[in-house]
Design a protein around this motif. Structure first.
Motif, mmCIF file in Angstrom:
data_model
loop_
_atom_site.group_PDB
_atom_site.id
_atom_site.type_symbol
_atom_site.label_atom_id
_atom_site.label_comp_id
_atom_site.label_asym_id
_atom_site.label_seq_id
_atom_site.Cartn_x
_atom_site.Cartn_y
_atom_site.Cartn_z
ATOM 1 N N GLY A 221 0.819 -1.209 0.000
ATOM 2 C CA GLY A 221 0.000 0.000 0.000
ATOM 3 C C GLY A 221 0.845 1.246 0.000
ATOM 4 O O GLY A 221 2.008 1.242 0.440
ATOM 5 N N SER A 222 0.247 2.345 -0.457
ATOM 6 C CA SER A 222 1.006 3.595 -0.604
ATOM 7 C C SER A 222 0.820 4.555 0.562
ATOM 8 O O SER A 222 1.444 5.612 0.607
ATOM 9 C CB SER A 222 0.572 4.301 -1.896
ATOM 10 N N ALA A 223 -0.050 4.199 1.519
ATOM 11 C CA ALA A 223 -0.306 5.088 2.663
ATOM 12 C C ALA A 223 -0.784 4.237 3.839
ATOM 13 O O ALA A 223 -0.752 3.014 3.775
ATOM 14 C CB ALA A 223 -1.339 6.150 2.286
ATOM 15 N N LYS A 224 -1.233 4.898 4.895
ATOM 16 C CA LYS A 224 -1.714 4.184 6.066
ATOM 17 C C LYS A 224 -2.980 3.396 5.715
ATOM 18 O O LYS A 224 -3.907 3.923 5.101
ATOM 19 C CB LYS A 224 -2.005 5.168 7.205
ATOM 20 N N LYS A 226 -6.531 1.445 5.942
ATOM 21 C CA LYS A 226 -7.830 1.618 6.599
ATOM 22 C C LYS A 226 -8.479 0.240 6.728
ATOM 23 O O LYS A 226 -8.369 -0.579 5.811
ATOM 24 C CB LYS A 226 -8.726 2.540 5.770
ATOM 25 N N ASN A 511 -5.504 1.071 0.866
ATOM 26 C CA ASN A 511 -4.051 1.106 1.069
ATOM 27 C C ASN A 511 -3.526 -0.147 1.778
ATOM 28 O O ASN A 511 -2.618 -0.071 2.622
ATOM 29 C CB ASN A 511 -3.645 2.364 1.874
ATOM 30 N N SER A 513 -1.535 -3.638 2.344
ATOM 31 C CA SER A 513 -0.374 -4.426 1.934
ATOM 32 C C SER A 513 -0.698 -5.883 2.259
ATOM 33 O O SER A 513 -1.126 -6.183 3.381
ATOM 34 C CB SER A 513 0.884 -3.983 2.687
#
Length: 602
Positions: A221-224, A226, A511, A513
């Motif tokens: 993922g590219s951010a935090k 959810k 986002n 992973s």
């Protein structure tokens, strides 16, 4: 007509064999006895009864599927409870059975002279042996040389189906429940097929594994991340053409129309198949529709890397909800052996089921309406609400796979809910399903977990799949909308995509992973190339842009140029990347399933 005659002749000769053998072994002195007369009348009556019954069964089956008997008919023979009740609620069963018996009796009575001649005859054993041998040899020769694929030479699917014989087709389907891809379909060297797939599945944030015979890859993922709750409602037989967003002017789906404007709407999503279990396969495994039955119905389908297993790595509780008996179509065994708890309207029938997850059976007090296929959608959604309350109280995120049943023949639902009387047709069932979704969301909005819950509404398959083409692209077009995604504004995804792309796209928006070995792709990725996978039990389709490839038994590969505005498939010779990708998708999927490559890593 000529092919149909050959198929009918084959069936007729096969029907004749048992009686021929009986007459061969019957001593001549017993020919005029009461025993022989009773036995003869009974045997012939039974053969005529089966033939007449088959005719009417074929007629009703054709109305539903526009096809001769196939794998579905075999399934219906196994799951008699749902089918018999469905037929009883859809058709005047006592009149039909009475009519079949009456017609059979009339045929037998009209043939009384033939019976009388038979009882008076004195045919020597050697002559009887010659006649019986001739009948058996002719039948065996036809069975050896005649196959249902012989009827599938025309480019017009209706001609192919009409030239078959129902009983012959039923037996053929029973024998060929699963097709060996390596034996019947075009192939390439397996390492090359996997290399092509690794390239095709490459996307941003994806790191492929090193095993040349696997598709496992790490998605980053590219951010935090959810982690909202996710409730997916799979709508039975819900074609895109039912919605106003796709051109329907009947105003059957006002709730979904309004919801689509507030959601992530996939305008060009296509189902992978034409049956519920195929839709379940696509939405739970994100794999191409390999030939034969869905993986949901096959053996060795436990502990797979499902979408549910990805949710569980994030701490989610996963549950499968079904309005009917989940024993049907092996649904409970499939979902239960893949980590889902079960909530269904069961009859405690579980022969062969051995899953270890929890099964909750909906009680009579929890049901306000049901028909042969299950409880109404409102009652099913009420069960989902109750379970969500429990998950929220336990402070555990939940992922629910909810399968509806209302949009199915006999199309009955609670009275006085909508302005179309119950049982009058599919339009009413579609409108009732839409109504039930509205009630479901209204109740959900009163719950503390609603704000942090994503709702997905997607069809399992279309209401009809038959057309002039063997794989009619328009008969796979389904609606799909994702509502209430945290931080996501309403949008329309206009790119052509498949059912298998739904969750990879959602996971990218959340986002996440995760480790992945499915075939779905993030439709929002900048490198996404539109393509879809479509299948019948035997035909396997792959379309990229307007290039359509169809694989079929006999190692056949057909290529077409598809015109979406006219829904025409013009034969067009091409080769290279598209045909190689088509073969690679299906060959690698079959290889992974048969060799345990879809199993969870331990």
């Amino acid at each position: 007509m000529a092919k149909g005659f050959v198929f009918d002749l084959t069936v007729g000769l096969c029907f004749t064999i048992p009686y021929s053998i009986y007459l061969l072994l019957l001593p001549q002195r017993w020919n005029r006895t009461v025993f022989n007369k009773i036995a003869t009348y009974f045997i012939v009556f039974l053969m005529v009864l089966i033939t007449i019954f088959s005719f009417f069964a074929e007629y009703t089956f054709w109305r539903e599927f526009e096809s001769r008997f196939n794998f579905i008919a075999v399934d219906y023979l196994i799951y008699t409870y749902e089918v018999i009740n469905n037929i009883n609620e859809s058709y005047p069963l006592p009149l039909l059975i009475g009519g079949v018996l009456l017609i059979t009796l009339i045929v037998v009575i009209l043939k009384r002279k033939n019976f009388d001649n038979s009882f008076k005859s004195e045919t020597r054993f050697l002559k009887r042996l010659f006649i019986t041998t001739l009948i058996c040899l002719a039948a065996f020769l036809l069975l050896w040389k005649t196959d249902n694929s012989w009827a599938e030479k025309s480019s017009n699917r209706y001609q192919n189906e009409l030239s078959k014989a129902g009983i012959f087709s039923f037996v053929a389907a029973f024998k060929n429940n699963e097709l060996n891809f390596d034996q019947f379909y075009p192939l390439m060297e397996i390492k090359k097929a996997f290399a092509i797939m690794k390239t095709s599945l490459r996307e941003s944030g994806s790191s492929p594994g090193g095993n040349p015979l696997e598709l496992t890859r790490q998605i980053t993922g590219s951010a935090k991340a959810k982690t909202p709750n996710v409730v997916m409602v799979v709508l039975e037989s819900f074609s895109a053409e039912f919605m106003g967003k796709f051109g329907n002017g009947q105003k059957l789906t006002p709730v979904l129309e309004a919801l689509a404007d507030q959601s992530l709407l996939f305008t060009k999503m296509y189902a992978t198949g034409t049956r519920t279990v195929r839709g379940m396969e696509a939405l739970s495994l994100a794999v191409p529709p390999t030939p034969g039955n869905s993986i949901v119905r096959r053996k060795n389908n436990e502990e797979l890397t499902t979408i549910g297993s990805i949710f569980r790595t994030k701490g989610y509780r996963t549950t499968f909800f079904y309005g009917g008996d989940g024993y049907f179509d092996n649904m409970n065994q499939y979902f239960g052996s893949n980590g889902f708890n079960i909530t269904d309207r069961g009859r405690n029938l579980s022969i062969g089921d051995n899953y270890k997850t929890t099964r909750t059976i909906l009680t009579d007090k929890q049901v306000s309406f049901e028909n042969a296929w299950g409880i109404c959608d409102e009652d099913l959604f009420a069960a989902v609400i109750r379970d969500a309350d429990i998950g929220f109280a336990a402070k555990q995120p939940f992922y629910n796979f909810v399968m509806t049943t209302s949009n199915h023949r006999p199309f009955t639902y609670p009275q006085n809910k909508i302005n179309i009387p119950s049982g009058t047709g599919r339009e009413g069932a579609v409108k009732y399903t839409d109504y039930a979704i509205g009630r479901f969301l209204e109740l959900a909005k009163t719950k503390p977990w609603y704000a942090n819950t994503v709702f997905i509404f997607v069809a399992d398959h279309c209401a009809g799949s038959a057309g002039k083409n063997e794989i009619d692209i328009t008969k796979y077009h389904i609606p799909a909308l994702v509502f209430n995604i945290p931080g996501q504004a309403p949008a329309r995804i206009e790119k052509m995509c498949s059912q298998i792309d739904l969750y990879p796209t959602l996971f990218s928006l959340l986002n996440w992973s995760y480790t992945n070995n499915n075939y779905g792709k993030n439709v929002l990725d900048k490198n996404y190339a539109p393509r879809i996978l479509l299948g019948t039990y035997q035909k396997l389709g792959y379309m990229k842009a307007d290039s359509l490839v169809i694989l079929s038994p006999g190692r056949k590969l057909e290529t077409y140029l598809y015109n979406s505005s006219t829904n025409e498939q013009a034969p067009r010779k091409f080769s290279g990347n598209v045909t190689n990708e088509a073969i690679s998708y299906y060959q690698t999927a079959y290889y992974l399933y048969k060799n345990g490559g879809l199993k969870l890593k331990k």
